[in-house]
Design a protein around this motif. Structure first.
Motif, PDB file in Angstrom:
ATOM      1  N   SER A   1       6.060  35.465 -10.561  1.00 32.04           N
ATOM      2  CA  SER A   1       5.528  36.563  -9.758  1.00 32.04           C
ATOM      3  C   SER A   1       5.997  36.383  -8.317  1.00 32.04           C
ATOM      4  CB  SER A   1       4.002  36.548  -9.815  1.00 32.04           C
ATOM      5  OG  SER A   1       3.450  37.380  -8.808  1.00 32.04           O
ATOM      6  N   HIS A   2       6.383  37.487  -7.667  1.00 37.48           N
ATOM      7  CA  HIS A   2       6.880  37.434  -6.291  1.00 37.48           C
ATOM      8  C   HIS A   2       5.802  37.973  -5.347  1.00 37.48           C
ATOM      9  CE1 HIS A   2      10.781  36.569  -7.995  1.00 37.48           C
ATOM     10  NE2 HIS A   2      10.762  37.714  -8.664  1.00 37.48           N
ATOM     11  N   VAL A   3       5.336  37.122  -4.448  1.00 34.50           N
ATOM     12  CA  VAL A   3       4.395  37.556  -3.410  1.00 34.50           C
ATOM     13  C   VAL A   3       5.219  38.047  -2.224  1.00 34.50           C
ATOM     14  CG1 VAL A   3       2.604  36.832  -1.793  1.00 34.50           C
ATOM     15  CG2 VAL A   3       2.585  35.990  -4.155  1.00 34.50           C
ATOM     16  N   VAL A   4       4.911  39.261  -1.766  1.00 30.87           N
ATOM     17  CA  VAL A   4       5.744  39.891  -0.743  1.00 30.87           C
ATOM     18  C   VAL A   4       4.906  40.383   0.432  1.00 30.87           C
ATOM     19  CG1 VAL A   4       7.470  40.618  -2.422  1.00 30.87           C
ATOM     20  CG2 VAL A   4       5.579  42.171  -1.842  1.00 30.87           C
ATOM     21  N   LEU A   5       5.591  40.541   1.539  1.00 30.37           N
ATOM     22  CA  LEU A   5       5.014  41.195   2.713  1.00 30.37           C
ATOM     23  C   LEU A   5       5.631  42.584   2.803  1.00 30.37           C
ATOM     24  CD1 LEU A   5       3.555  41.456   5.431  1.00 30.37           C
ATOM     25  CD2 LEU A   5       5.473  40.236   6.475  1.00 30.37           C
ATOM     26  N   ALA A   6       4.795  43.605   2.882  1.00 29.77           N
ATOM     27  CA  ALA A   6       5.269  44.981   2.961  1.00 29.77           C
ATOM     28  C   ALA A   6       4.719  45.654   4.208  1.00 29.77           C
ATOM     29  CB  ALA A   6       4.848  45.772   1.720  1.00 29.77           C
ATOM     30  N   THR A   7       5.590  46.386   4.901  1.00 30.20           N
ATOM     31  CA  THR A   7       5.187  47.199   6.053  1.00 30.20           C
ATOM     32  C   THR A   7       5.898  48.541   5.939  1.00 30.20           C
ATOM     33  OG1 THR A   7       6.966  46.258   7.424  1.00 30.20           O
ATOM     34  CG2 THR A   7       4.789  45.223   7.583  1.00 30.20           C
ATOM     35  N   ARG A   8       5.509  49.492   6.756  1.00 28.20           N
ATOM     36  CA  ARG A   8       6.166  50.799   6.731  1.00 28.20           C
ATOM     37  C   ARG A   8       7.600  50.670   7.258  1.00 28.20           C
ATOM     38  NH1 ARG A   8       0.863  51.863   7.918  1.00 28.20           N
ATOM     39  NH2 ARG A   8       1.146  51.447  10.134  1.00 28.20           N
ATOM     40  N   ALA A   9       8.530  51.336   6.604  1.00 29.00           N
ATOM     41  CA  ALA A   9       9.933  51.275   7.004  1.00 29.00           C
ATOM     42  C   ALA A   9      10.090  51.742   8.445  1.00 29.00           C
ATOM     43  CB  ALA A   9      10.781  52.142   6.076  1.00 29.00           C
ATOM     44  N   GLY A  10      10.824  50.981   9.225  1.00 30.53           N
ATOM     45  CA  GLY A  10      11.089  51.353  10.606  1.00 30.53           C
ATOM     46  C   GLY A  10      10.008  50.978  11.587  1.00 30.53           C
ATOM     47  N   ASP A  11       8.896  50.398  11.121  1.00 27.65           N
ATOM     48  CA  ASP A  11       7.814  50.009  12.035  1.00 27.65           C
ATOM     49  C   ASP A  11       8.226  48.718  12.739  1.00 27.65           C
ATOM     50  OD1 ASP A  11       5.483  49.421  13.357  1.00 27.65           O
ATOM     51  OD2 ASP A  11       4.175  49.839  11.656  1.00 27.65           O
ATOM     52  N   ARG A  12       8.462  48.818  14.050  1.00 26.30           N
ATOM     53  CA  ARG A  12       8.925  47.666  14.828  1.00 26.30           C
ATOM     54  C   ARG A  12       7.973  47.345  15.978  1.00 26.30           C
ATOM     55  NH1 ARG A  12      11.267  47.670  10.851  1.00 26.30           N
ATOM     56  NH2 ARG A  12      13.521  47.591  10.432  1.00 26.30           N
ATOM     57  N   GLY A  13       6.700  47.703  15.829  1.00 28.78           N
ATOM     58  CA  GLY A  13       5.720  47.386  16.866  1.00 28.78           C
ATOM     59  C   GLY A  13       5.574  45.882  17.045  1.00 28.78           C
ATOM     60  N   ARG A  14       5.048  45.482  18.192  1.00 29.30           N
ATOM     61  CA  ARG A  14       4.941  44.055  18.495  1.00 29.30           C
ATOM     62  C   ARG A  14       4.052  43.326  17.505  1.00 29.30           C
ATOM     63  NH1 ARG A  14       3.173  43.036  24.470  1.00 29.30           N
ATOM     64  NH2 ARG A  14       3.229  40.907  23.663  1.00 29.30           N
ATOM     65  N   LEU A  15       2.937  43.936  17.111  1.00 33.30           N
ATOM     66  CA  LEU A  15       2.034  43.269  16.186  1.00 33.30           C
ATOM     67  C   LEU A  15       2.665  43.135  14.799  1.00 33.30           C
ATOM     68  CD1 LEU A  15      -1.420  44.783  17.190  1.00 33.30           C
ATOM     69  CD2 LEU A  15      -0.552  42.501  17.673  1.00 33.30           C
ATOM     70  N   VAL A  16       3.358  44.171  14.365  1.00 32.39           N
ATOM     71  CA  VAL A  16       4.039  44.102  13.075  1.00 32.39           C
ATOM     72  C   VAL A  16       5.107  43.016  13.103  1.00 32.39           C
ATOM     73  CG1 VAL A  16       5.574  45.324  11.484  1.00 32.39           C
ATOM     74  CG2 VAL A  16       3.593  46.488  12.426  1.00 32.39           C
ATOM     75  N   THR A  17       5.895  43.007  14.172  1.00 30.75           N
ATOM     76  CA  THR A  17       6.960  42.011  14.296  1.00 30.75           C
ATOM     77  C   THR A  17       6.396  40.601  14.315  1.00 30.75           C
ATOM     78  OG1 THR A  17       8.344  43.586  15.502  1.00 30.75           O
ATOM     79  CG2 THR A  17       8.893  41.256  15.723  1.00 30.75           C
ATOM     80  N   ASP A  18       5.321  40.391  15.083  1.00 27.02           N
ATOM     81  CA  ASP A  18       4.703  39.060  15.143  1.00 27.02           C
ATOM     82  C   ASP A  18       4.102  38.672  13.803  1.00 27.02           C
ATOM     83  OD1 ASP A  18       5.441  38.564  17.680  1.00 27.02           O
ATOM     84  OD2 ASP A  18       3.439  38.526  18.550  1.00 27.02           O
ATOM     85  N   PHE A  19       3.458  39.633  13.129  1.00 27.69           N
ATOM     86  CA  PHE A  19       2.851  39.324  11.839  1.00 27.69           C
ATOM     87  C   PHE A  19       3.927  38.897  10.848  1.00 27.69           C
ATOM     88  CE2 PHE A  19       1.209  40.188   7.616  1.00 27.69           C
ATOM     89  CZ  PHE A  19      -0.056  39.617   7.687  1.00 27.69           C
ATOM     90  N   ARG A  20       5.045  39.600  10.825  1.00 31.37           N
ATOM     91  CA  ARG A  20       6.123  39.235   9.914  1.00 31.37           C
ATOM     92  C   ARG A  20       6.615  37.812  10.200  1.00 31.37           C
ATOM     93  NH1 ARG A  20       8.954  42.072   6.665  1.00 31.37           N
ATOM     94  NH2 ARG A  20       8.529  44.260   6.272  1.00 31.37           N
ATOM     95  N   ARG A  21       6.802  37.503  11.485  1.00 28.59           N
ATOM     96  CA  ARG A  21       7.320  36.191  11.863  1.00 28.59           C
ATOM     97  C   ARG A  21       6.347  35.078  11.453  1.00 28.59           C
ATOM     98  NH1 ARG A  21       7.522  37.110  16.913  1.00 28.59           N
ATOM     99  NH2 ARG A  21       9.610  38.023  16.878  1.00 28.59           N
ATOM    100  N   ILE A  22       5.060  35.299  11.712  1.00 26.95           N
ATOM    101  CA  ILE A  22       4.056  34.281  11.377  1.00 26.95           C
ATOM    102  C   ILE A  22       3.931  34.134   9.867  1.00 26.95           C
ATOM    103  CG2 ILE A  22       1.642  33.605  11.623  1.00 26.95           C
ATOM    104  CD1 ILE A  22       1.596  35.405  14.161  1.00 26.95           C
ATOM    105  N   ALA A  23       3.942  35.257   9.143  1.00 24.60           N
ATOM    106  CA  ALA A  23       3.765  35.219   7.695  1.00 24.60           C
ATOM    107  C   ALA A  23       4.871  34.420   7.024  1.00 24.60           C
ATOM    108  CB  ALA A  23       3.716  36.636   7.132  1.00 24.60           C
ATOM    109  N   ARG A  24       6.100  34.546   7.532  1.00 20.33           N
ATOM    110  CA  ARG A  24       7.214  33.824   6.911  1.00 20.33           C
ATOM    111  C   ARG A  24       7.050  32.309   7.018  1.00 20.33           C
ATOM    112  NH1 ARG A  24      10.455  38.296   8.808  1.00 20.33           N
ATOM    113  NH2 ARG A  24      10.804  37.231  10.798  1.00 20.33           N
TER     114      ARG A  24
END
Length: 305
Positions: free
Chosen positions: A274-297
């Motif tokens: 099973s693949h656990v993934v992080l999903a966000t809306r395409a093209g969403d580059r807000g600071r919180l989204v960007t930081d969340f992606r970086r931390i989640a990885r």
């Protein structure tokens, strides 16, 4: 007697100085240059010069200056409501832009068996002024929750449609077989798909792709998985297994989390994890989204399950 307005080079609406427009609305409100200057924390001669600059840009006299005060000319009466609307629109545009760049609220969606706490806490620490929340979603909600703006990010499991989304794999989870504690397979070190060839598996309502993945249907040899009862959520699946009416494929960790001691987990060999993934809306580059992606990885690796 009012000074004549000497028109300057015609100006496009986008070239208007909003600061001058605001000065005009304050003078129009007070109908007096002296009182307006006090309200704006400037001097009367400076304010008079700024209003003349605006009048030159517009090519029209906006105010009649008299010893008793200042009144609006016909052109001023026309311009005043439009000036107020222009200032309101500018303020709204600035506020909405700031909100888009740095939203005050950020909601993380997650499904059962996935722990997002480390990332939520770290994002909250980095953005103390933001309201960072986590909400539980059912297995089939994440995509709709993102597109409907109910959540800003979702940590979930594939498969699901990924169009209109940015999706990245965080980690993999081995799939396991759930059997009743007294089942013939209980106690085995591992099992394969061949071991459950005739065993009914619950069907998940509403998503044939998800259902096929979690039932391994069709099987590697092309045969179909035996049908079990149709269910809506994980709790129904666990009850069917404990009751002996079906077996089920899931991800490991149920016993470790203290759930259903009457169910045994057995490693399932030879199947895709099973693949656990992080999903966000395409093209969403807000600071919180960007930081969340970086931390989640870096923080979500599956070790916290």
């Amino acid at each position: 007697m009012s000074e004549p307005v000497v028109p300057a080079e015609p100006v496009a609406p986008t070239d208007l100085d909003l600061r001058l427009v605001r000065y005009f609305t304050v003078v129009a409100e007070h109908r007096h240059f002296g009182r307006a200057a006090q309200a704006l924390h400037t001097t009367q001669p400076s304010l008079s010069r700024q209003i003349r600059r605006l009048e030159q840009q517009l090519g029209a006299r906006l105010l009649d200056r008299t010893p008793q005060g200042s009144g609006l000319t016909e052109a001023g009466e026309v311009f005043l409501p439009r000036a107020k609307a222009l200032l309101r629109a500018a303020a709204q545009a600035a506020a909405q832009t700031r909100a888009a760049a740095e939203p005050r609220r950020f909601t993380v969606g997650y499904i059962s068996g996935i722990i997002v706490t480390p990332v939520v806490r770290e994002l909250r620490r980095r953005h103390p002024d933001a309201d960072v929340q986590a909400v539980h979603l059912t297995w089939k909600e994440p995509r709709a929750a993102l597109l409907e703006h109910r959540v800003d990010a979702a940590v979930t499991r594939l498969p699901f449609p990924t169009d209109e989304l940015d999706v990245s794999v965080l980690y993999d989870e081995p799939r396991i077989l759930l059997v009743p504690a007294d089942h013939r397979l209980a106690g085995k070190e591992s099992v394969s798909v061949d071991d459950i060839a005739g065993e009914p598996l619950p069907r998940m309502a509403g998503d044939p792709v998800w259902d096929a993945f979690w039932r391994i249907d069709p099987r590697p040899d092309g045969s179909r998985a035996p049908d079990g009862p149709v269910i809506e959520d994980m709790e129904d699946k666990l009850e069917l297994v404990a009751d002996g009416r079906a077996l089920a494929i899931a991800v490991g960790g149920l016993r470790a989390r203290g759930i259903r001691p009457d169910i045994t987990e057995i490693p399932l060999e030879g199947v895709e994890p099973s693949h656990v993934v992080l999903a966000t809306r395409a093209g969403d580059r807000g600071r919180l989204v960007t930081d969340f992606r970086r931390i989640a990885r870096t923080r979500l690796t599956g070790s916290g399950r």
